[in-house]
Design a protein around this motif. Structure first.
Motif, PDB file in Angstrom:
ATOM      1  N   UNK A 302     -28.895  28.353 -47.837  1.00  0.00           N
ATOM      2  CA  UNK A 302     -30.204  28.175 -47.210  1.00  0.00           C
ATOM      3  C   UNK A 302     -31.341  28.405 -48.203  1.00  0.00           C
ATOM      4  N   UNK A 303     -31.157  29.378 -49.096  1.00  0.00           N
ATOM      5  CA  UNK A 303     -32.204  29.631 -50.085  1.00  0.00           C
ATOM      6  C   UNK A 303     -32.369  28.445 -51.027  1.00  0.00           C
ATOM      7  N   UNK A 304     -31.248  27.890 -51.486  1.00  0.00           N
ATOM      8  CA  UNK A 304     -31.337  26.728 -52.379  1.00  0.00           C
ATOM      9  C   UNK A 304     -31.895  25.510 -51.657  1.00  0.00           C
ATOM     10  N   UNK A 305     -31.543  25.372 -50.356  1.00  0.00           N
ATOM     11  CA  UNK A 305     -32.000  24.206 -49.609  1.00  0.00           C
ATOM     12  C   UNK A 305     -33.461  24.334 -49.203  1.00  0.00           C
ATOM     13  N   UNK A 306     -33.798  25.447 -48.553  1.00  0.00           N
ATOM     14  CA  UNK A 306     -35.133  25.580 -47.980  1.00  0.00           C
ATOM     15  C   UNK A 306     -36.175  25.946 -49.036  1.00  0.00           C
ATOM     16  N   UNK A 307     -35.827  26.901 -49.914  1.00  0.00           N
ATOM     17  CA  UNK A 307     -36.800  27.339 -50.919  1.00  0.00           C
ATOM     18  C   UNK A 307     -36.806  26.393 -52.117  1.00  0.00           C
ATOM     19  N   UNK A 315     -39.746  34.236 -47.222  1.00  0.00           N
ATOM     20  CA  UNK A 315     -39.638  35.002 -45.982  1.00  0.00           C
ATOM     21  C   UNK A 315     -39.310  34.104 -44.794  1.00  0.00           C
ATOM     22  N   UNK A 316     -39.835  32.882 -44.784  1.00  0.00           N
ATOM     23  CA  UNK A 316     -39.508  31.945 -43.710  1.00  0.00           C
ATOM     24  C   UNK A 316     -38.037  31.566 -43.753  1.00  0.00           C
ATOM     25  N   UNK A 317     -37.512  31.334 -44.962  1.00  0.00           N
ATOM     26  CA  UNK A 317     -36.090  31.011 -45.087  1.00  0.00           C
ATOM     27  C   UNK A 317     -35.223  32.176 -44.616  1.00  0.00           C
ATOM     28  N   UNK A 318     -35.648  33.416 -44.885  1.00  0.00           N
ATOM     29  CA  UNK A 318     -34.883  34.580 -44.430  1.00  0.00           C
ATOM     30  C   UNK A 318     -34.875  34.667 -42.909  1.00  0.00           C
ATOM     31  N   UNK A 319     -35.998  34.371 -42.279  1.00  0.00           N
ATOM     32  CA  UNK A 319     -36.042  34.395 -40.815  1.00  0.00           C
ATOM     33  C   UNK A 319     -35.179  33.291 -40.209  1.00  0.00           C
ATOM     34  N   UNK A 320     -35.207  32.118 -40.803  1.00  0.00           N
ATOM     35  CA  UNK A 320     -34.366  31.022 -40.303  1.00  0.00           C
ATOM     36  C   UNK A 320     -32.889  31.371 -40.460  1.00  0.00           C
ATOM     37  N   UNK A 321     -32.549  32.075 -41.540  1.00  0.00           N
ATOM     38  CA  UNK A 321     -31.167  32.508 -41.726  1.00  0.00           C
ATOM     39  C   UNK A 321     -30.721  33.418 -40.583  1.00  0.00           C
ATOM     40  N   UNK A 322     -31.569  34.364 -40.197  1.00  0.00           N
ATOM     41  CA  UNK A 322     -31.231  35.248 -39.078  1.00  0.00           C
ATOM     42  C   UNK A 322     -31.058  34.452 -37.780  1.00  0.00           C
TER      43      UNK A 322
END
Length: 358
Positions: A302-307, A315-322
Motif C-alpha cells: 500500500x505504501x508503494x502504491x498509494x504514496x 498518514x492517509x495511506x496508513x489510515x486506509x491500511x487500517x
C-alpha cells in the motif's frame, strides 16, 4: 494432471501419516527450504531484510505461538505483546549478565522464561473462558508493560528506559548489534522459524495436540473421556508463550536492536499478531505463515502504491491500511472463518480433481 496421489504408493504407516502425503507437496517444501537457505542469503540486502524478510520470519514464530493457544487449544489471548516483551527483556538480561554464553542459548532460555510466565497467567483459564479469559490476558498485557516500564532493574537502570542489544556472534558471524549483516540476521531468524514450525507441527499431530483440540471443541466432553484440563490448558499456554517469547527475543535482539516496552510491545502488537492468526487461519501452521506474510506485505504494497504511485500523504495511506485490514477481518470471519489456509486447501483439492467435476 501432475498434482495427483496416483502412483505415490505408501508402504508404511509412517509414510501414510506424513505431513506432505503428495510427492509434489514434498518437492515444493524442499525447494522452498533450499531457496531460503542457499539463495536468499546471497541476494538479500538491507531493505529486503528490514522491510520484509525479518518481520515476516519473526511474526511467523509469534503467530505460530498464538495459533497453538487460540487455534488448537481454543484459549483466547490478547496478551501476546506482553509475552513478547517478557522474551525481549529476558534475553536482554541474559545477554548482559552472561556475555560468554551463546546468544542462541539466551534466546531459547528467554523462551523458557516466557513459558513460565505464560503458565502463571494461564491459571485463570481453569475457571474462566471466552470473553472473560480474553480480559484476563489483556490485563496481563497491561501489567507486563507497566512492570517493565516502572522497574529499573529490567532495563539495567538506563536513564532513557530503553534496552539495547549488545553485539553477539554465532559461528564467528555477528547476528546482533550494528555490525550484524542482513544475511546473518536472516539466517538466525530462519533457523528459529524452522525449529518452531517443526516443533509445533509435531506437537499438534501428537497426543498433546489431540488433547488441545478436545479441550477446544468441548472441554466437558474432553474431561469425561480422560483429558486433564489442568495439564492441557497450561501446556498450551506454556508452549504458546515459549514461541512468543522467542519471537520477542528475536524482534528485540536481531531486528530492532533497541526497544522501549511501550512502543515496541504495546497492545497494538497483540492485535497485530491476532489479526495474522485470524486472516491466516485458526488451527493451521500454514495459516500462521500466510497471515504473517499478508500483514507484513500489505503495508509495503500500500505504501508503494498509494504514496509512491499516487503521491498520497503517508498518514492517509496508513489510515486506509487500517480500513483494509478491518474489512478483511470482517470478511474472513463471515465468509471463510478458517482464513487463507482454508482457501489454499480448497485450491489443492480442486487441483487434485481437475479436470474431473467430481
Amino acid at each position: 494432471m501432475f498434482y495427483r496421489e496416483a502412483g505415490d504408493f505408501k508402504t508404511s504407516y509412517r509414510d501414510d501419516s506424513q505431513t506432505f502425503p503428495i510427492r509434489l507437496d514434498r518437492w515444493g517444501y524442499y525447494a522452498i527450504l533450499a531457496v531460503a537457505v542457499l539463495v536468499v542469503p546471497f541476494v538479500i540486502n538491507d531493505y529486503w531484510a528490514s522491510a520484509i524478510l525479518l518481520p515476516f520470519l519473526i511474526y511467523s514464530v509469534a503467530a505460530i505461538g498464538l495459533n497453538v493457544l487460540t487455534g488448537y487449544a481454543g484459549q483466547v489471548s490478547l496478551g501476546t505483546g506482553g509475552f513478547m516483551a517478557v522474551g525481549a527483556y529476558a534475553v536482554y538480561k541474559l545477554m548482559t549478565a552472561f556475555p560468554e554464553v551463546n546468544v542462541v542459548i539466551h534466546i531459547l532460555l528467554a523462551g523458557g522464561i516466557t513459558a513460565l510466565v505464560g503458565i502463571a497467567f494461564g491459571l485463570p483459564s481453569l475457571r474462566i473462558k471466552g470473553f472473560y479469559l480474553a480480559v484476563a490476558t489483556l490485563a496481563a498485557q497491561f501489567f507486563l508493560v507497566w512492570l517493565f516500564n516502572k522497574v529499573p532493574w529490567f532495563y539495567n537502570y538506563s536513564a532513557s528506559g530503553q534496552i539495547t542489544a549488545p553485539e553477539r556472534t554465532v559461528l564467528g558471524w555477528a547476528v546482533t548489534g550494528p555490525a550484524a549483516s542482513p544475511a546473518a540476521k536472516y539466517l538466525i531468524c530462519l533457523a528459529f522459524v524452522v525449529f518452531a514450525a517443526w516443533m509445533a507441527r509435531n506437537l499438534t499431530r501428537g497426543m498433546i495436540g489431540r488433547k488441545w483440540m478436545a479441550i477446544r471443541d468441548m472441554d466437558i466432553a474432553a474431561e469425561i473421556i480422560g483429558v486433564n484440563p489442568l495439564t492441557a490448558k497450561l501446556s498450551a499456554f506454556g508452549v504458546s508463550s515459549f514461541f512468543v517469547g522467542i519471537a520477542g527475543a528475536l524482534l528485540f535482539a536481531v531486528y530492532l536492536g533497541a526497544a522501549e516496552v511501550t512502543e515496541a510491545f504495546g497492545i497494538n502488537k497483540s492485535f497485530l499478531v491476532l489479526f495474522m492468526v485470524i486472516i491466516g487461519g485458526l488451527g493451521s501452521i500454514f495459516g500462521s505463515f500466510a497471515g504473517a506474510a499478508f500483514m507484513v506485505l500489505l503495508p509495503v504494497f500500500l505504501k508503494n502504491l498509494l504514496v509512491g504511485g499516487f503521491g498520497w500523504p503517508t498518514d492517509l495511506a496508513a489510515h486506509i491500511e487500517l480500513m483494509i485490514v478491518g474489512a478483511l477481518i470482517i470478511f474472513f470471519l463471515i465468509v471463510e472463518p478458517h482464513g487463507l489456509a482454508r482457501l489454499w486447501r480448497l485450491v489443492k483439492e480442486k487441483l487434485r480433481l481437475w479436470p474431473f467435476p467430481h
